[in-house]
Design a protein around this motif. Sequence first.
Motif, PDB file in Angstrom:
ATOM      1  N   ASN A  59      46.693  -9.773-101.536  1.00 25.92           N
ATOM      2  CA  ASN A  59      45.369  -9.601-102.140  1.00 25.92           C
ATOM      3  C   ASN A  59      45.514  -9.520-103.655  1.00 25.92           C
ATOM      4  OD1 ASN A  59      42.690  -9.062-102.662  1.00 25.92           O
ATOM      5  ND2 ASN A  59      42.886  -6.861-102.277  1.00 25.92           N
ATOM      6  N   GLU A  60      45.081 -10.555-104.363  1.00 24.53           N
ATOM      7  CA  GLU A  60      45.117 -10.587-105.829  1.00 24.53           C
ATOM      8  C   GLU A  60      43.718 -10.528-106.424  1.00 24.53           C
ATOM      9  OE1 GLU A  60      47.271 -14.129-106.756  1.00 24.53           O
ATOM     10  OE2 GLU A  60      49.241 -13.236-106.303  1.00 24.53           O
ATOM     11  N   ASP A  61      42.721 -10.256-105.609  1.00 23.29           N
ATOM     12  CA  ASP A  61      41.328 -10.259-106.077  1.00 23.29           C
ATOM     13  C   ASP A  61      41.094  -9.118-107.058  1.00 23.29           C
ATOM     14  OD1 ASP A  61      38.606 -10.810-106.290  1.00 23.29           O
ATOM     15  OD2 ASP A  61      38.108  -9.562-104.549  1.00 23.29           O
ATOM     16  N   GLU A  62      40.502  -9.441-108.222  1.00 29.37           N
ATOM     17  CA  GLU A  62      40.238  -8.465-109.275  1.00 29.37           C
ATOM     18  C   GLU A  62      38.819  -7.919-109.206  1.00 29.37           C
ATOM     19  OE1 GLU A  62      41.125 -10.401-112.934  1.00 29.37           O
ATOM     20  OE2 GLU A  62      43.309 -10.385-112.590  1.00 29.37           O
ATOM     21  N   GLY A  63      38.027  -8.399-108.277  1.00 32.34           N
ATOM     22  CA  GLY A  63      36.648  -7.922-108.156  1.00 32.34           C
ATOM     23  C   GLY A  63      35.729  -8.603-109.156  1.00 32.34           C
ATOM     24  N   GLU A  70      29.396  -3.494-108.921  1.00 31.14           N
ATOM     25  CA  GLU A  70      30.787  -3.925-108.789  1.00 31.14           C
ATOM     26  C   GLU A  70      31.109  -4.221-107.324  1.00 31.14           C
ATOM     27  OE1 GLU A  70      35.256  -2.423-110.181  1.00 31.14           O
ATOM     28  OE2 GLU A  70      33.468  -1.187-110.543  1.00 31.14           O
ATOM     29  N   HIS A  72      34.266  -5.793-104.536  1.00 28.82           N
ATOM     30  CA  HIS A  72      35.669  -6.102-104.304  1.00 28.82           C
ATOM     31  C   HIS A  72      35.803  -6.657-102.882  1.00 28.82           C
ATOM     32  CE1 HIS A  72      37.208  -4.166-107.980  1.00 28.82           C
ATOM     33  NE2 HIS A  72      36.242  -3.275-107.796  1.00 28.82           N
ATOM     34  N   GLU A  75      39.417  -6.598-101.325  1.00 23.22           N
ATOM     35  CA  GLU A  75      39.805  -5.285-100.822  1.00 23.22           C
ATOM     36  C   GLU A  75      39.107  -4.975 -99.501  1.00 23.22           C
ATOM     37  OE1 GLU A  75      39.650  -0.594-102.310  1.00 23.22           O
ATOM     38  OE2 GLU A  75      39.291  -2.249-103.726  1.00 23.22           O
ATOM     39  N   ASN A  93      53.138  -8.368-101.709  1.00 30.31           N
ATOM     40  CA  ASN A  93      52.783  -9.146-102.888  1.00 30.31           C
ATOM     41  C   ASN A  93      53.175 -10.613-102.687  1.00 30.31           C
ATOM     42  OD1 ASN A  93      55.618  -9.415-103.486  1.00 30.31           O
ATOM     43  ND2 ASN A  93      55.567  -7.405-104.470  1.00 30.31           N
ATOM     44  N   GLU A 114      42.664 -14.121-107.467  1.00 28.68           N
ATOM     45  CA  GLU A 114      42.079 -13.094-108.319  1.00 28.68           C
ATOM     46  C   GLU A 114      40.587 -13.318-108.579  1.00 28.68           C
ATOM     47  OE1 GLU A 114      43.590 -15.234-112.460  1.00 28.68           O
ATOM     48  OE2 GLU A 114      44.475 -13.333-111.810  1.00 28.68           O
ATOM     49  N   ASN A 115      40.096 -14.580-108.518  1.00 35.72           N
ATOM     50  CA  ASN A 115      38.688 -14.866-108.804  1.00 35.72           C
ATOM     51  C   ASN A 115      37.849 -14.987-107.522  1.00 35.72           C
ATOM     52  OD1 ASN A 115      39.703 -17.224-107.780  1.00 35.72           O
ATOM     53  ND2 ASN A 115      38.955 -18.539-109.452  1.00 35.72           N
ATOM     54  N   GLU A 118      34.560 -13.074-107.807  1.00 33.10           N
ATOM     55  CA  GLU A 118      33.774 -13.656-108.894  1.00 33.10           C
ATOM     56  C   GLU A 118      33.079 -14.942-108.442  1.00 33.10           C
ATOM     57  OE1 GLU A 118      34.466 -15.447-113.408  1.00 33.10           O
ATOM     58  OE2 GLU A 118      36.094 -14.421-112.334  1.00 33.10           O
TER      59      GLU A 118
END
Length: 735
Positions: A59-63, A70, A72, A75, A93, A114-115, A118
């Motif tokens: 999981n590399e999502d930054e929200g 906000e 996520h 997560e 990881n 990560e996006n 978004e």
Amino acid sequence: MKASLNIFFNDLKNLSKNWVAAILIGGLILLPSLYAWFNIEASWDPYGQTDQIPIGIVNEDEGAIVREQEIHIGEDLVNTLQDNKSMDWQFVNREKALDKLEYGDYFAVIIIPENFSERLGTVISDQPEKADIEYYVNEKVNAIAPKITEKGASVIVEQISSNFISTVNGIIFDVFNDIGIELEENLPDIEKFEDYIFLLEEKLPEIHEILDETIVDAGQADNLIHKAQGLIPRVEEATGSGLQTIDNTTEFLQDAEDRLNEIAPRINEDLAKIQSMLSQTNEFVSNTDSTTIDLTDGSQISDALNGQIDDTLQSIDTIEDALVQLQEQNNANKEQSNEQENNSLEEPNSNQDTINNTLSELESIEQNLRELQEQANAIDSFIEDKQTEVDGLLSGMKERTETVNEQVDAFVKEYKETIEPTVKEEVASAKETLADARSILEEIQSTIPDVENMLSRTDDNLSAGKETLEHVSGEFPYVNDKVNELAERVRNIQGETDINEIIQLLQNDPEAERGFFAEPVVLNENKIFSIPNYGTGMTPFYTVLAIWVGGLLLISLLSTDIHKTEAYTGRQIYFGRLLTFMSIGFFQTLIVTLGNIFLLQVEVKEPFWFVLFGLLCSSIFIIIVYTLVSVFGDVGKALAIILLVLQIAGSGGTYPVVLLPKFFQVINPFLPFTYAIDLMREAVGGIVWDRVFHDVLFILLFGLLALVLGVFLKEAINKSTNKLKQKSKESGLFH
């Protein structure tokens, strides 16, 4: 047959006396069952153990922040998978996940970028972007595992999509609920405005069509007016010519009437003269008696009678001449009228028919008189011969004179009462019709100036109206576009349903709508001939395969010939040893089929038929492999093994036949396994007897072909293969 049974019983006796042989045979009976049982147990429920397959989750999502909130989603997905036991999820990881995947510790890796949140949040923007999930798989580890892990990845994507859709729809339906309340308050004004807009939109094509038609009609009317104005001089000329024609025709009719009045007295005078002469003739003939007639004076009587008839004929000719003149006058009038038929005047011709009928009657009278004259002339020729003929002639002359007298009287009456009045009446009617026609033409001639003035005024009005219509038509596209645009905006709000339905839909429970869109379709599964697990589904294939393998083991260890061959024929040896092979095969089949049912607890719908079908397959398979080896020797063993390989791939026991390569689809109908597996499936899942009869028929056909080969060709082929067997034994490698 007795010799074959002796061979079979000798085999049983030898088996009972040799404990080593009995142990070997026992092993041969049990081994095929182990082959089937291990494979069925191994494939019992492979997809029920997927929780043992390790899959890495990164999981590399930054929200992201959406509408000041906000989120996520990555997560949330990890939290959901931690409670999911369908796979052995390993949360690590990126570096560790890819290392373990490459080494083979993980079958697959799923990376949430990560996006991720978004991109999902762009759903409220003008240009939404789809979110990606990275999926890595090591296909080298196992052939089936990638398909299972791919299904797991698909489940994750479906779950994310379902949750996302339900969440977004929940928010949307909250907004819709507020909109529905506002729309309900303004519903009367909205409905009234909608009616106006849609009515105008509906009538626009009709309005445009009427405008176009009116412009076209105006142009055509303008052309018609100009054409009518050009025809006015011709109408004036035609009416003047018509009046002149009517005057000429009236003049001709007056001349005809004067002519008729002129000849009418002469006709009456001649008719009276004819009546008088006929009366005298009739009296003369009536007073003449054949007994008083001096036959020597017959010529005098004939001459006197001829003189009377000649005078009468001359008077008739005079009347005919007068009628012909009257007829010619009428024809002249008719030709004059036909030349002016455009004036729509029609002169009656019934007087012409009357004259024709009169002339016909005069011709009939003239004919009778001439016949009377011929009879009178005939008196001279008969006077010298017979007195009786004179009497007959006089009698005929009396009758003829009486008939002529009656015809003349009738004609005179007809002429005075019908012919002359009818002619005069028709002439008077024609003159009256011409007078009416002249009156009509004079009235038309007097209205021509008014028509000219009206056409001139209409021409001026049409020119002005046509210019106005063309201007309106030129502005119509702009009006049409604006009305359609407004109607489309209303339609986008209203949709294809009534606005009341829209309001009702917008006011639906948002939570209920969210649950619906999370799972809009529920699959109701209905199983026909249900199979509880994968192992049960594979039981027919592995059972048939074990029966064939049992036959191969028999031909590999047991001989198809006997040591003392000199006492028996090749056919007797064939059947005697075949009974031994089939007996062992029956025991093999009983153990494998009963073991499937009672040991592995395979759910067989028809256990009795399952065992019985297995025994049938065993007998046919033993006949096939035994015959191949008995006839062809070691080559037959190779053929049996090749046939096994082809049947495993081409019988459709594991994959549907339609998914196999074309070669295996072609050979499938010619393989015993095809029908044996299908027969065993009927017993496991539920019997359809039409399929059972079909499969049994083909299995028996294979056995029959093998028996024909062994019974009729064994001895002939063995003579050719004995040399090959001997040569192969000399090598020391074959027994």
